[in-house]
Design a protein around this motif. Structure first.
Motif, PDB file in Angstrom:
ATOM      1  N   SER A 266      33.469 106.178  64.494  1.00 21.71           N
ATOM      2  CA  SER A 266      34.134 104.425  63.577  1.00 21.71           C
ATOM      3  C   SER A 266      34.238 103.394  64.516  1.00 21.71           C
ATOM      4  O   SER A 266      34.712 102.993  63.339  1.00 21.71           O
ATOM      5  N   GLY A 267      34.245 103.168  65.567  1.00 19.12           N
ATOM      6  CA  GLY A 267      34.042 101.780  66.157  1.00 19.12           C
ATOM      7  C   GLY A 267      35.561 101.518  66.295  1.00 19.12           C
ATOM      8  O   GLY A 267      36.014 100.578  67.052  1.00 19.12           O
ATOM      9  N   GLU A 268      36.692 102.835  66.379  1.00 17.16           N
ATOM     10  CA  GLU A 268      38.007 103.305  67.005  1.00 17.16           C
ATOM     11  C   GLU A 268      37.555 102.547  68.561  1.00 17.16           C
ATOM     12  O   GLU A 268      38.376 102.025  69.425  1.00 17.16           O
ATOM     13  N   PHE A 269      36.402 103.408  69.272  1.00 15.82           N
ATOM     14  CA  PHE A 269      36.417 103.408  70.096  1.00 15.82           C
ATOM     15  C   PHE A 269      35.306 103.047  70.698  1.00 15.82           C
ATOM     16  O   PHE A 269      33.982 102.577  70.382  1.00 15.82           O
ATOM     17  N   SER A 270      35.012 102.065  71.890  1.00 17.54           N
ATOM     18  CA  SER A 270      33.490 101.389  71.934  1.00 17.54           C
ATOM     19  C   SER A 270      33.905 100.710  73.460  1.00 17.54           C
ATOM     20  O   SER A 270      35.097 100.989  73.963  1.00 17.54           O
ATOM     21  N   VAL A 271      32.769 100.510  74.133  1.00 18.82           N
ATOM     22  CA  VAL A 271      32.049 100.710  75.547  1.00 18.82           C
ATOM     23  C   VAL A 271      32.988  99.279  75.398  1.00 18.82           C
ATOM     24  O   VAL A 271      34.013  98.918  77.342  1.00 18.82           O
ATOM     25  N   THR A 272      32.878  98.454  74.666  1.00 20.45           N
ATOM     26  CA  THR A 272      33.421  97.069  75.147  1.00 20.45           C
ATOM     27  C   THR A 272      34.533  97.046  75.144  1.00 20.45           C
ATOM     28  O   THR A 272      35.380  96.546  75.690  1.00 20.45           O
ATOM     29  N   LYS A 273      35.138  97.695  74.532  1.00 22.68           N
ATOM     30  CA  LYS A 273      36.845  97.951  74.701  1.00 22.68           C
ATOM     31  C   LYS A 273      37.177  99.193  75.572  1.00 22.68           C
ATOM     32  O   LYS A 273      37.859  97.961  76.599  1.00 22.68           O
ATOM     33  N   LEU A 274      36.311  99.793  75.781  1.00 19.56           N
ATOM     34  CA  LEU A 274      36.672 100.303  77.470  1.00 19.56           C
ATOM     35  C   LEU A 274      36.737  99.715  78.302  1.00 19.56           C
ATOM     36  O   LEU A 274      37.188  99.549  79.346  1.00 19.56           O
ATOM     37  N   ILE A 275      35.749  98.853  78.737  1.00 17.19           N
ATOM     38  CA  ILE A 275      35.754  97.155  79.540  1.00 17.19           C
ATOM     39  C   ILE A 275      36.566  96.636  79.527  1.00 17.19           C
ATOM     40  O   ILE A 275      37.406  96.147  80.677  1.00 17.19           O
ATOM     41  N   ALA A 276      36.953  96.069  78.918  1.00 14.25           N
ATOM     42  CA  ALA A 276      38.158  94.599  78.669  1.00 14.25           C
ATOM     43  C   ALA A 276      39.363  95.730  78.975  1.00 14.25           C
ATOM     44  O   ALA A 276      40.137  95.264  79.825  1.00 14.25           O
ATOM     45  N   GLY A 277      39.724  96.626  78.203  1.00 13.74           N
ATOM     46  CA  GLY A 277      41.348  98.287  78.299  1.00 13.74           C
ATOM     47  C   GLY A 277      41.186  97.992  79.810  1.00 13.74           C
ATOM     48  O   GLY A 277      42.263  98.460  81.293  1.00 13.74           O
ATOM     49  N   LEU A 278      39.529  98.056  80.861  1.00 17.46           N
ATOM     50  CA  LEU A 278      39.527  98.219  82.078  1.00 17.46           C
ATOM     51  C   LEU A 278      40.509  97.390  83.001  1.00 17.46           C
ATOM     52  O   LEU A 278      40.841  97.520  83.762  1.00 17.46           O
ATOM     53  N   GLN A 279      39.254  96.173  82.742  1.00 16.81           N
ATOM     54  CA  GLN A 279      40.164  94.821  83.252  1.00 16.81           C
ATOM     55  C   GLN A 279      41.365  94.508  83.243  1.00 16.81           C
ATOM     56  O   GLN A 279      41.782  93.519  83.744  1.00 16.81           O
ATOM     57  N   SER A 280      41.783  95.024  81.896  1.00 15.08           N
ATOM     58  CA  SER A 280      43.208  94.457  81.600  1.00 15.08           C
ATOM     59  C   SER A 280      44.094  95.570  82.255  1.00 15.08           C
ATOM     60  O   SER A 280      45.390  94.632  82.200  1.00 15.08           O
ATOM     61  N   GLY A 281      43.796  96.408  83.028  1.00 14.60           N
ATOM     62  CA  GLY A 281      44.909  97.385  82.974  1.00 14.60           C
ATOM     63  C   GLY A 281      45.180  98.625  82.096  1.00 14.60           C
ATOM     64  O   GLY A 281      46.205  98.930  82.411  1.00 14.60           O
ATOM     65  N   ASN A 282      45.049  98.867  80.854  1.00 16.00           N
ATOM     66  CA  ASN A 282      45.413  99.034  79.561  1.00 16.00           C
ATOM     67  C   ASN A 282      44.176 100.237  79.064  1.00 16.00           C
ATOM     68  O   ASN A 282      44.570 100.538  77.990  1.00 16.00           O
ATOM     69  N   ALA A 283      43.502 100.523  80.560  1.00 12.29           N
ATOM     70  CA  ALA A 283      42.004 101.348  79.448  1.00 12.29           C
ATOM     71  C   ALA A 283      42.557 102.536  79.008  1.00 12.29           C
ATOM     72  O   ALA A 283      42.440 102.792  78.133  1.00 12.29           O
ATOM     73  N   GLN A 284      44.584 103.234  79.194  1.00 11.74           N
ATOM     74  CA  GLN A 284      44.298 104.643  78.137  1.00 11.74           C
ATOM     75  C   GLN A 284      44.532 104.421  76.957  1.00 11.74           C
ATOM     76  O   GLN A 284      44.640 104.749  76.374  1.00 11.74           O
ATOM     77  N   SER A 285      44.639 102.875  76.351  1.00 11.06           N
ATOM     78  CA  SER A 285      44.646 103.155  74.693  1.00 11.06           C
ATOM     79  C   SER A 285      43.568 102.767  74.064  1.00 11.06           C
ATOM     80  O   SER A 285      43.409 103.347  72.902  1.00 11.06           O
ATOM     81  N   GLN A 286      42.684 103.045  75.475  1.00  6.19           N
ATOM     82  CA  GLN A 286      41.072 103.065  74.698  1.00  6.19           C
ATOM     83  C   GLN A 286      40.579 104.282  74.381  1.00  6.19           C
ATOM     84  O   GLN A 286      39.466 104.725  73.993  1.00  6.19           O
ATOM     85  N   ALA A 287      41.030 105.133  75.247  1.00  6.76           N
ATOM     86  CA  ALA A 287      40.673 107.393  75.953  1.00  6.76           C
ATOM     87  C   ALA A 287      41.719 108.034  75.782  1.00  6.76           C
ATOM     88  O   ALA A 287      41.465 108.884  76.870  1.00  6.76           O
ATOM     89  N   SER A 288      43.022 108.081  75.731  1.00  8.74           N
ATOM     90  CA  SER A 288      43.970 108.992  75.485  1.00  8.74           C
ATOM     91  C   SER A 288      43.117 110.130  75.508  1.00  8.74           C
ATOM     92  O   SER A 288      42.617 110.667  74.092  1.00  8.74           O
TER      93      SER A 288
END
Length: 304
Positions: A266-288
């Protein structure tokens, strides 16, 4: 139906003697002194083991090897494996190799048949009286083994074509099983892994999705994420504290769960968003809640 016309059906026919017989309540289950049950190594789930199971392991493993060879390039379909036409020669070559190994293992099994039989009886002397007469002779056992495969091209009748959505779901499910196996291996690994080695482990999954996608949007979406993940892996050594380790493990875990996989489609989860979340310290929202499986890797704490 591009899927049908672009694939060949491989039908495996493998038969192995089980080394077991169905237990009879009167003559086999209550065998020992005072009617005690035989040990589990001889009687399990209503089957009595009249031959040492380990002697059959080399032959039974060939079945798994043949299935892996087909699944590496194809998907389960109509009781066999649908393999893309471009890969069928490679699959046939691998199956011929497995078949040669099967025939070699069978010959060794038959050479050792009498010795294994007598050793098993001697090891279970108390029950020798019901084992010796129930083991077939060597020639009968030899005829119970078979390894062959056939290739077919399919031509479905109009209006009765297979459901491509179901085939896509089957392919994604099989890839998910491979992802689970890979994530298990990563968690059990004690040493760091090279980035190139990690990419090579992902390559068969990328190839399978690519060659069996046939324009299916669900498969193409997952394939795109695999390619993004692979391209984000550096060549350096990666241990469980490395951020890439957490990224890869999170993605593999998402793919191994049919419901969570839908977040990728569905595009709700993506590797690009995962990497961005990791870099911003907010990865929790991407793979809760992407996994409840425990891990000792500190890099995984943000994802699980």
């Amino acid at each position: 139906m591009e899927f049908i016309h672009g694939t060949t059906l491989v039908h495996l026919k493998m038969r192995c003697w089980s080394g077991e017989k169905k237990a009879s309540r009167d003559s086999d289950i209550r065998l020992g002194i005072d009617g005690k049950l035989p040990p589990q190594k001889l009687l399990d789930l209503g089957r009595k083991k009249i031959f040492p199971p380990k002697a059959l392991d080399p032959l039974l493993s060939k079945r798994k090897s043949a299935e892996r060879a087909c699944l590496a390039e194809g998907t389960r379909f109509m009781g066999g494996f649908a393999v893309r036409d471009e890969a069928i020669d490679d699959v046939v070559a691998k199956l011929e190799t497995v078949k040669a190994g099967f025939e070699s293992a069978l010959q060794q099994f038959l050479n050792d048949f009498d010795r294994n039989k007598e050793d098993w009886i001697a090891e279970n002397e108390e029950y020798a009286h019901i084992m010796r007469d129930q083991v077939p002779d060597r020639e009968t056992v030899a005829s119970a083994f078979k390894f062959e495969f056939k290739l077919y091209k399919m031509q479905p009748l109009e209006g009765f074509e297979p459901d491509e959505a179901e085939i896509a779901d089957q392919i994604l499910h099989e890839v998910g099983l491979s992802c689970r196996e890979m994530s298990d291996r990563l968690l059990e690994r004690k040493r760091a892994i090279g980035g190139k080695t990690l990419c090579k482990q992902l390559d068969p999954l990328v190839t399978k999705l690519d060659t069996l996608s046939f324009g299916n949007g669900r498969i193409l979406r997952v394939l795109g994420e695999f390619r993004t993940l692979r391209s984000s892996i550096p060549a350096e050594r990666i241990d469980q504290d490395h951020p890439v380790f957490g990224r890869v493990l999170t993605f593999l875990t998402m793919c191994s769960d049919d419901k969570k996989l839908e977040r990728i489609v569905s595009g709700e989860f993506s590797v690009t968003k995962l990497i961005a979340g990791l870099q911003s310290g907010n990865a929790q929202s991407q793979a809760s809640h992407s996994s409840t499986r425990p891990t000792t890797a500190s890099a995984m704490g943000a994802y699980f």
